[in-house]
Design a protein around this motif. Structure first.
Motif, mmCIF file in Angstrom:
data_model
loop_
_atom_site.group_PDB
_atom_site.id
_atom_site.type_symbol
_atom_site.label_atom_id
_atom_site.label_comp_id
_atom_site.label_asym_id
_atom_site.label_seq_id
_atom_site.Cartn_x
_atom_site.Cartn_y
_atom_site.Cartn_z
ATOM 1 N N ARG A 155 67.904 7.193 24.854
ATOM 2 C CA ARG A 155 67.863 5.743 24.635
ATOM 3 C C ARG A 155 67.684 5.402 23.161
ATOM 4 N N ALA B 204 69.451 -4.164 20.401
ATOM 5 C CA ALA B 204 69.221 -2.773 20.003
ATOM 6 C C ALA B 204 68.042 -2.662 19.043
ATOM 7 N N LYS B 205 67.975 -3.577 18.088
ATOM 8 C CA LYS B 205 66.867 -3.528 17.122
ATOM 9 C C LYS B 205 65.533 -3.787 17.812
ATOM 10 N N GLN C 152 74.262 1.496 18.419
ATOM 11 C CA GLN C 152 74.628 0.084 18.485
ATOM 12 C C GLN C 152 74.302 -0.632 17.181
ATOM 13 N N ILE C 153 73.216 -0.241 16.539
ATOM 14 C CA ILE C 153 72.796 -0.907 15.315
ATOM 15 C C ILE C 153 73.819 -0.744 14.202
ATOM 16 N N TRP D 126 70.341 3.072 20.947
ATOM 17 C CA TRP D 126 69.959 1.953 20.070
ATOM 18 C C TRP D 126 70.526 2.140 18.668
ATOM 19 N N THR D 127 70.350 3.333 18.104
ATOM 20 C CA THR D 127 70.809 3.534 16.726
ATOM 21 C C THR D 127 72.326 3.427 16.620
#
Length: 424
Positions: free
Chosen positions: A189, A210-211, A196-197, A193-194
């Motif tokens: 996970r 994401a952030k 998507q960022i 997130w990273t």
């Protein structure tokens, strides 16, 4: 923050349109050029940036998001000046909505990326021990063990294989997660997130979600390690917060960009391997002279177009004149292009040619000045291990598709192949 446009997905290669450039040294600023984030396939140099470089060492640009325009420095010496001169501030950008590539802009307190001196040194101090040359030497056997396990699986399953999915993505993510102290159960996970960022797809909502997910997880992790004895980054930050050396918001701002750093290694190494796999003379050089791969990697780091458009801006705190006589007024936003600086013919003769014997090679692939990449030594370690291990353990390594058949990432700030299908 504005969301009136989305990052373009065109692959057109037209130069920026407008009037003939008017040199700033004549007292009139050059025209503002729109710079869309082109979805470029392969390792082609951005044609918009190439055109801007021909117009002058300092031009003006407008990016897809944010407000207004900004100066762009492309000459090597000007880039070094802007990135190492305290008259250009990163912190001041946090109070503005300057033109930018990212659809979402909310700098976090404590982020090294937005800190000026002396605050920058205070924030960097708790992390210093985790990224030294000595620390990376101690990490090397464990990193090699992780990589060997991944390549063992590739060899066991046999060809063909996608190097991105099997090695280039999981290796940097795993190594960075171990340095940071991410539990194995949380790594998928955190990686989601990273990824998507750094993407420009999904707009503000996806970037914000994401952030929020990543930074919320970091807050919990740092808080849980306030009294921990570990030497991972989250434990070091937890200890620093407990001692009052930094605040929790600052700890989160410090950790986020470091956690994202593994994405750059994946994409940069993907480009390097693509070039090696599609240029027989380069592959022969790497295989025939393995002890001399280091300088070749430096040349590839200089040459690859590792990102889309530009990174983070600075604000001039007072009037500054750059090398060609261009006056940057106090309050003006300024970008630099490391990609352009690495192609400056004054410093790199034949800059568009990959020259494995280039010497000297003072490239700026990891930045310059105060904001030189914190994880540069770690990134270089991973790059060396990846290239050496794949070339040495997969004899006859070659693509299973033509070069033009390789699929590339779209709508992302960091360029790289989406897949590298190979056989051996």
């Amino acid at each position: 923050m504005t969301t009136e446009t989305t990052a373009p997905t065109t692959t057109e290669t037209a130069a920026p349109a407008a009037t003939e450039p008017i040199p700033a040294v004549c007292g009139t600023a050059p025209p503002v050029r729109d710079w869309p984030a082109l979805d470029l396939a392969g390792t082609d140099f951005d044609p918009v940036l190439a055109a801007l470089m021909t117009e002058g060492p300092v031009t003006r640009i407008r990016l897809p998001y944010g407000e207004g325009w900004a100066w762009l420095a492309t000459r090597y010496e000007d880039v070094r000046t802007v990135t190492n001169d305290p008259r250009f501030s990163r912190a001041e950008v946090t109070r503005r909505q300057v033109t930018r590539l990212a659809p979402h802009f909310r700098p976090r307190p404590g982020s090294l990326a937005w800190a000026d001196q002396p605050d920058h040194n205070r924030l960097r101090k708790p992390l210093a021990g985790a990224f030294t040359v000595g620390a990376m030497k101690r990490l090397r056997p464990r990193a090699q063990e992780i990589l060997d396990g991944l390549v063992d699986g590739v060899v066991r399953d046999g060809p063909p294989a996608d190097l991105v999915a099997r090695v280039l993505e999981p290796f940097p993510v795993t190594v960075v997660s171990e340095v940071m102290g991410v539990p194995e159960a949380d790594r998928d996970r955190v990686h989601a997130w990273t990824r998507q960022i750094i993407s420009t797809s999904g707009g503000v909502e996806a970037a914000e979600a994401a952030k929020q997910g990543l930074y919320g997880w970091i807050t919990e992790t740092v808080g849980a390690r306030a009294d921990g004895p570990g030497d991972d980054v989250y434990s070091l930050l937890g200890t620093a917060v407990a001692r009052g050396e930094i605040g929790m918001e600052e700890a989160v701002g410090l950790a986020g960009p470091l956690q994202i750093g593994g994405e750059a290694v994946t994409h940069n190494c993907g480009q390097m391997l693509f070039l090696t796999l599609t240029r027989p003379e380069l592959m022969a050089r790497m295989r025939d002279r393995p002890a001399e791969r280091g300088p070749v990697l430096d040349e590839l780091l200089r040459w690859i177009p590792h990102r889309s458009t530009v990174g983070l801006a600075r604000i001039a705190l007072e009037d500054v004149e750059l090398g060609d006589g261009t006056k940057i007024a106090a309050g003006d936003p300024v970008y630099v292009s490391y990609l352009a600086a690495n192609r400056d013919p004054r410093v790199f003769p034949g800059p568009d040619r990959i020259d494995p014997d280039r010497d000297p090679n003072p490239h700026l692939a990891f930045g310059h000045g105060t904001h030189y990449c914190t994880g540069a030594v770690l990134a270089r370690l991973q790059t060396e291990l990846l290239v050496d291990t794949l070339l040495d353990r997969l004899p006859g390594l070659r693509l299973t598709v033509p070069a033009e058949g390789v699929e590339w990432r779209r709508r992302t700030m960091i360029r790289g192949p989406l897949t590298l299908p190979v056989t051996w």
